[in-house]
Scaffold this motif. Structure first.
Motif, PDB file in Angstrom:
ATOM      1  N   GLY A 366      45.180  38.810  39.903  1.00  0.00           N
ATOM      2  CA  GLY A 366      44.518  40.011  39.393  1.00  0.00           C
ATOM      3  C   GLY A 366      43.021  39.847  39.204  1.00  0.00           C
ATOM      4  N   ALA A 367      42.474  38.702  39.644  1.00  0.00           N
ATOM      5  CA  ALA A 367      41.036  38.479  39.502  1.00  0.00           C
ATOM      6  C   ALA A 367      40.273  39.506  40.336  1.00  0.00           C
ATOM      7  CB  ALA A 367      40.680  37.067  39.942  1.00  0.00           C
ATOM      8  N   LEU A 368      39.166  39.970  39.793  1.00  0.00           N
ATOM      9  CA  LEU A 368      38.400  41.034  40.440  1.00  0.00           C
ATOM     10  C   LEU A 368      36.936  40.642  40.545  1.00  0.00           C
ATOM     11  CD1 LEU A 368      38.279  44.081  41.393  1.00  0.00           C
ATOM     12  CD2 LEU A 368      37.681  44.614  39.020  1.00  0.00           C
ATOM     13  N   LYS A 369      36.376  40.825  41.749  1.00  0.00           N
ATOM     14  CA  LYS A 369      34.921  40.734  41.902  1.00  0.00           C
ATOM     15  C   LYS A 369      34.442  42.101  42.349  1.00  0.00           C
ATOM     16  CE  LYS A 369      31.018  38.349  43.950  1.00  0.00           C
ATOM     17  NZ  LYS A 369      30.532  37.280  44.860  1.00  0.00           N
ATOM     18  N   LEU A 370      33.571  42.682  41.544  1.00  0.00           N
ATOM     19  CA  LEU A 370      33.154  44.059  41.759  1.00  0.00           C
ATOM     20  C   LEU A 370      31.661  44.094  42.028  1.00  0.00           C
ATOM     21  CD1 LEU A 370      34.625  46.879  41.424  1.00  0.00           C
ATOM     22  CD2 LEU A 370      33.567  46.956  39.160  1.00  0.00           C
ATOM     23  N   SER A 371      31.276  44.690  43.146  1.00  0.00           N
ATOM     24  CA  SER A 371      29.850  44.875  43.413  1.00  0.00           C
ATOM     25  C   SER A 371      29.366  46.119  42.685  1.00  0.00           C
ATOM     26  CB  SER A 371      29.593  45.006  44.920  1.00  0.00           C
ATOM     27  OG  SER A 371      30.159  46.196  45.428  1.00  0.00           O
ATOM     28  N   SER A 377      26.759  42.147  40.539  1.00  0.00           N
ATOM     29  CA  SER A 377      28.214  42.046  40.671  1.00  0.00           C
ATOM     30  C   SER A 377      28.781  41.525  39.363  1.00  0.00           C
ATOM     31  CB  SER A 377      28.603  41.106  41.823  1.00  0.00           C
ATOM     32  OG  SER A 377      28.177  39.783  41.552  1.00  0.00           O
ATOM     33  N   VAL A 378      30.086  41.616  39.227  1.00  0.00           N
ATOM     34  CA  VAL A 378      30.746  41.074  38.037  1.00  0.00           C
ATOM     35  C   VAL A 378      32.113  40.536  38.442  1.00  0.00           C
ATOM     36  CG1 VAL A 378      31.698  43.345  37.405  1.00  0.00           C
ATOM     37  CG2 VAL A 378      31.471  41.563  35.656  1.00  0.00           C
ATOM     38  N   ILE A 379      32.444  39.383  37.885  1.00  0.00           N
ATOM     39  CA  ILE A 379      33.765  38.775  38.099  1.00  0.00           C
ATOM     40  C   ILE A 379      34.565  38.953  36.814  1.00  0.00           C
ATOM     41  CG2 ILE A 379      35.016  36.611  38.464  1.00  0.00           C
ATOM     42  CD1 ILE A 379      32.630  35.648  40.126  1.00  0.00           C
ATOM     43  N   TYR A 380      35.812  39.388  36.969  1.00  0.00           N
ATOM     44  CA  TYR A 380      36.674  39.576  35.794  1.00  0.00           C
ATOM     45  C   TYR A 380      38.035  38.955  36.067  1.00  0.00           C
ATOM     46  CZ  TYR A 380      39.273  41.617  31.963  1.00  0.00           C
ATOM     47  OH  TYR A 380      40.055  41.776  30.847  1.00  0.00           O
ATOM     48  N   LYS A 382      41.756  38.197  33.936  1.00  0.00           N
ATOM     49  CA  LYS A 382      42.599  38.297  32.734  1.00  0.00           C
ATOM     50  C   LYS A 382      43.503  37.079  32.731  1.00  0.00           C
ATOM     51  CE  LYS A 382      44.231  40.750  29.185  1.00  0.00           C
ATOM     52  NZ  LYS A 382      43.417  41.163  28.028  1.00  0.00           N
ATOM     53  N   GLU A 383      43.059  36.022  32.069  1.00  0.00           N
ATOM     54  CA  GLU A 383      43.793  34.749  32.106  1.00  0.00           C
ATOM     55  C   GLU A 383      45.112  34.830  31.352  1.00  0.00           C
ATOM     56  OE1 GLU A 383      43.004  29.986  31.267  1.00  0.00           O
ATOM     57  OE2 GLU A 383      41.590  31.483  30.519  1.00  0.00           O
ATOM     58  N   SER A 384      45.122  35.564  30.256  1.00  0.00           N
ATOM     59  CA  SER A 384      46.327  35.726  29.432  1.00  0.00           C
ATOM     60  C   SER A 384      46.139  36.977  28.592  1.00  0.00           C
ATOM     61  CB  SER A 384      46.524  34.499  28.525  1.00  0.00           C
ATOM     62  OG  SER A 384      45.520  34.472  27.516  1.00  0.00           O
ATOM     63  N   PRO A 385      47.204  37.443  27.907  1.00  0.00           N
ATOM     64  CA  PRO A 385      47.022  38.619  27.041  1.00  0.00           C
ATOM     65  C   PRO A 385      45.955  38.413  25.976  1.00  0.00           C
ATOM     66  CG  PRO A 385      49.351  38.182  27.395  1.00  0.00           C
ATOM     67  CD  PRO A 385      48.617  37.022  27.987  1.00  0.00           C
ATOM     68  N   GLU A 386      45.720  37.146  25.616  1.00  0.00           N
ATOM     69  CA  GLU A 386      44.763  36.851  24.553  1.00  0.00           C
ATOM     70  C   GLU A 386      43.370  36.532  25.067  1.00  0.00           C
ATOM     71  OE1 GLU A 386      47.707  35.057  24.871  1.00  0.00           O
ATOM     72  OE2 GLU A 386      48.778  36.482  23.572  1.00  0.00           O
ATOM     73  N   ARG A 387      43.255  36.223  26.365  1.00  0.00           N
ATOM     74  CA  ARG A 387      41.944  35.761  26.843  1.00  0.00           C
ATOM     75  C   ARG A 387      41.603  36.349  28.196  1.00  0.00           C
ATOM     76  NH1 ARG A 387      38.788  30.143  26.144  1.00  0.00           N
ATOM     77  NH2 ARG A 387      36.880  30.915  27.109  1.00  0.00           N
ATOM     78  N   ASP A 388      40.380  36.849  28.305  1.00  0.00           N
ATOM     79  CA  ASP A 388      39.866  37.274  29.596  1.00  0.00           C
ATOM     80  C   ASP A 388      38.492  36.660  29.813  1.00  0.00           C
ATOM     81  OD1 ASP A 388      38.322  38.733  27.853  1.00  0.00           O
ATOM     82  OD2 ASP A 388      38.899  40.697  28.624  1.00  0.00           O
ATOM     83  N   ILE A 389      38.056  36.725  31.055  1.00  0.00           N
ATOM     84  CA  ILE A 389      36.786  36.114  31.441  1.00  0.00           C
ATOM     85  C   ILE A 389      35.953  37.175  32.155  1.00  0.00           C
ATOM     86  CG2 ILE A 389      35.688  34.293  32.809  1.00  0.00           C
ATOM     87  CD1 ILE A 389      38.417  32.812  32.689  1.00  0.00           C
ATOM     88  N   LEU A 390      34.702  37.316  31.739  1.00  0.00           N
ATOM     89  CA  LEU A 390      33.807  38.273  32.366  1.00  0.00           C
ATOM     90  C   LEU A 390      32.490  37.564  32.668  1.00  0.00           C
ATOM     91  CD1 LEU A 390      33.275  41.963  31.399  1.00  0.00           C
ATOM     92  CD2 LEU A 390      31.309  40.519  31.907  1.00  0.00           C
ATOM     93  N   VAL A 391      32.150  37.513  33.945  1.00  0.00           N
ATOM     94  CA  VAL A 391      30.934  36.802  34.360  1.00  0.00           C
ATOM     95  C   VAL A 391      30.084  37.717  35.241  1.00  0.00           C
ATOM     96  CG1 VAL A 391      29.979  34.791  35.531  1.00  0.00           C
ATOM     97  CG2 VAL A 391      32.149  34.585  34.284  1.00  0.00           C
ATOM     98  N   PRO A 392      29.023  38.307  34.691  1.00  0.00           N
ATOM     99  CA  PRO A 392      28.109  39.101  35.516  1.00  0.00           C
ATOM    100  C   PRO A 392      27.251  38.155  36.352  1.00  0.00           C
ATOM    101  CG  PRO A 392      27.856  39.577  33.161  1.00  0.00           C
ATOM    102  CD  PRO A 392      28.630  38.315  33.288  1.00  0.00           C
ATOM    103  N   GLY A 393      26.709  38.676  37.424  1.00  0.00           N
ATOM    104  CA  GLY A 393      25.835  37.839  38.229  1.00  0.00           C
ATOM    105  C   GLY A 393      25.145  38.626  39.305  1.00  0.00           C
ATOM    106  N   LYS A 394      24.280  37.929  39.994  1.00  0.00           N
ATOM    107  CA  LYS A 394      23.619  38.492  41.153  1.00  0.00           C
ATOM    108  C   LYS A 394      24.509  38.264  42.364  1.00  0.00           C
ATOM    109  CE  LYS A 394      19.765  39.663  39.085  1.00  0.00           C
ATOM    110  NZ  LYS A 394      19.322  41.067  38.994  1.00  0.00           N
TER     111      LYS A 394
END
Length: 420
Positions: A366-371, A377-380, A382-394
Motif C-alpha cells: 500500500g506504499a504510495l509515491k505521489l507527484s 512529491s511525497v512518499i506515504y 502505512k506500516e501498521s494501524p499505529e504507525r505511518d510514514i510520510l516523507v515529502p521530497g523533491k
C-alpha cells in the motif's frame, strides 16, 4: 518528518533482506526452466489462461512462462493493443507531447521465453464457462483452459483510464483532453483520490493562470490513506493555489449546464471544464454467470485466501488484483504480490497437490509515491494501524514524463518506438 525519513531508511534494508532471496530464486528458476522446458505441438498443450494484461496480469503471465512445466502454456488475453501505463495518465493528460509514451508495446513480453510456452491474444472476453472450461471472445472465438486467472482490474473514466483499445485512438483521447484544458479558464476536478490530486496539481503547475477547484466527498483528501497524508497534500495544493471544497458531493447539471456544480449549501458554480475523477467499477461482469455468490456486494469477485473463487465448484479459477475481493490494497504492487500466490497454487495443483499458499497483505503493497507538480512529491507508507510514514521530497526525476523510459525497459520495449 525527519524521524519518518530516518525510519523509512531503516525499513528499506529489512525489505531488501526479505525479498532479495525470493527475487534471486525466481531468476534461478527462470534459468533452469529455460533449459528444461520442452516445446511440444500446440494441440498437445494444456492452457493456463490469464484475462487482463495490466500490471497484475502481465506479472502473472511473466512468472507462469518462467515456471510452467512441459505440457503447459500460458495464454494472455488483453483487449488493448498496448500496455496502458495509467500511473502517468494524469500528467500526460495535461502536458502535451508525452501521450504516446503512455502506451507500451507488448511485443517483447515473452522475450527469452521457451518456444511455445506463451501466446497473447488481443480480444475482449464476453463470457466464461467454468464447467466446459472455456471463454468466449467478442468475435465468437472460444479458448479453452485448464486453469483460469481473472485479472481484469476495474474501469474508470478519463483521465484515470482511456476508453480506446488501440494506441492511436488512446493518443487522440489525450490530445483532445489537453486541448480542452488549454481552452478552459475555470476547471473543477471532482474526486480527491490520487488521480484527482495529481491532475489538480499539474494543471496549476503548468497553467498557473487557471482557476482550479478540487472537490471531494470526504472531509479529507486521499481518504483511503492516513490523515497525515490528506492534511499534507491539502496544504501543498493550497500553496500552489488550488482551491478545495471537502465534504461535498455536488450535483452536476445537464445539457448546457453540464459544467455547473450545485453544492449542499445551495450555491452554484459554473466552470469551463469539469473533470470527474471518482469511482472504480470492477470488471467482473464476465464471471457473474458462474453463480449468485461469485460476486461480492462491491462487485468484486469473492475469493478464498488462496485466491481461488470462493465457490468450491471452481477450484481451477483464480481472481487477483483490483477485481478480487481481498483484504489487500487496490494497487498494482498488491496485484503483483498476489500473482506469486496464484503461480504457487497453480503449480501445486498441476503436480497433484492442493492450493495451499495463502495471500496475506504486506504493508509495503500500500506504499504510495505521489507527484505534486513538476518537482514536489511525497512518499506515504502505512506500516501498521499505529504507525505511518510520510516523507515529502523533491522529485528526483528530471523528466516531465516521470521516468517512463525505465518502464519501457522493464517491458523489453525500445524507447525509439514511442510513436509505434
Amino acid at each position: 518528518m525527519a524521524n519518518d525519513k530516518l525510519h523509512l531508511f531503516t525499513i528499506l534494508p529489512r525489505l531488501l533482506i526479505t525479498y532479495l532471496p525470493t527475487l534471486l530464486l525466481q531468476r534461478l528458476q527462470a534459468i533452469i526452466h529455460s533449459l528444461t522446458y520442452r516445446s511440444l505441438p500446440p494441440s498437445s498443450l494444456k492452457t493456463v489462461l490469464v484475462l487482463g494484461g495490466s500490471f497484475t496480469g502481465t506479472a502473472l503471465a511473466r512468472r507462469l512462462r518462467q515456471t510452467l512445466p512441459t505440457g503447459y502454456r500460458v495464454v494472455l488475453i488483453e483487449k488493448n493493443s498496448h500496455f496502458n501505463y495509467s500511473f502517468n495518465f494524469p500528467r500526460y493528460a495535461i502536458v502535451s507531447g508525452l501521450e504516446e509514451r503512455a502506451f507500451i508495446p507488448y511485443t517483447n513480453l515473452a522475450s527469452s521465453a521457451p518456444k511455445g510456452i506463451f501466446a497473447q491474444v488481443q480480444g475482449n472476453v464476453v463470457s466464461v464457462d467454468g464447467v466446459k472450461k472455456e471463454v468466449e471472445l467478442e468475435n465468437g472465438e472460444k479458448v479453452g483452459f485448464e486453469f483460469l486467472a481473472v485479472a481484469t482490474g476495474s474501469r474508470q473514466g478519463f483521465p484515470a483510464k482511456v476508453q480506446a483499445t488501440e494506441k492511436r485512438d488512446g493518443v487522440e483521447e489525450f490530445r483532445e483532453f489537453q486541448e480542452r484544458v488549454r481552452g478552459s479558464g475555470r476547471i473543477a476536478v471532482v474526486g480527491g483520490g490520487a488521480v484527482g490530486v495529481q491532475l489538480s496539481a499539474d494543471v496549476k503547475e503548468w497553467f498557473p493562470e487557471k482557476e482550479v477547484l478540487l472537490v471531494h466527498s470526504r472531509e479529507r483528501l486521499l481518504s483511503g490513506f492516513g490523515e497525515r497524508l490528506g492534511d499534507y497534500v491539502a496544504g501543498r495544493l493550497g500553496e500552489m493555489g488550488v482551491k478545495l471544497r471537502l465534504g461535498e458531493r455536488p450535483s452536476v447539471g445537464s445539457g448546457e449546464k453540464a459544467t455547473t456544480l450545485k453544492f449542499k449549501d445551495g450555491s452554484e458554480e459554473v466552470f469551463d471544464l469539469m473533470i470527474p475523477c471518482t469511482g472504480q467499477i470492477p470488471n467482473s461482469s464476465i464471471i457473474s454467470s458462474l453463480g449468485p455468490d461469485v460476486l461480492a456486494k462491491s462487485g468484486r469477485i469473492n475469493v478464498k485466501p488462496t485466491l481461488q473463487l470462493s465457490d468450491p465448484a471452481y477450484p481451477h479459477i483464480f481472481a487477483l488484483g483490483d477485481v478480487a475481493e481481498t483484504y489487500g490494497p487496490k494497487m498494482g504492487r498488491a496485484g503483483m504480490m498476489q500473482a506469486e500466490i496464484v503461480v504457487s497454487n497453480i503449480l501445486s495443483m498441476i503436480k497433484g497437490g492442493e492450493a495451499s499458499k495463502k495471500y496475506v497483505p504486506h504493508f509495503v503493497e500500500g506504499a504510495l509515491k505521489l507527484s505534486l507538480g513538476k518537482s514536489e512529491s511525497v512518499i506515504y507508507v502505512k506500516e501498521s494501524p499505529e504507525r505511518d510514514i510520510l516523507v515529502p521530497g523533491k522529485s528526483k526525476c528530471k523528466n516531465e514524463d516521470l521516468g517512463i523510459a525505465q518502464v519501457w525497459k522493464h517491458f523489453g520495449a525500445d524507447t525509439k518506438d514511442y510513436s509505434v
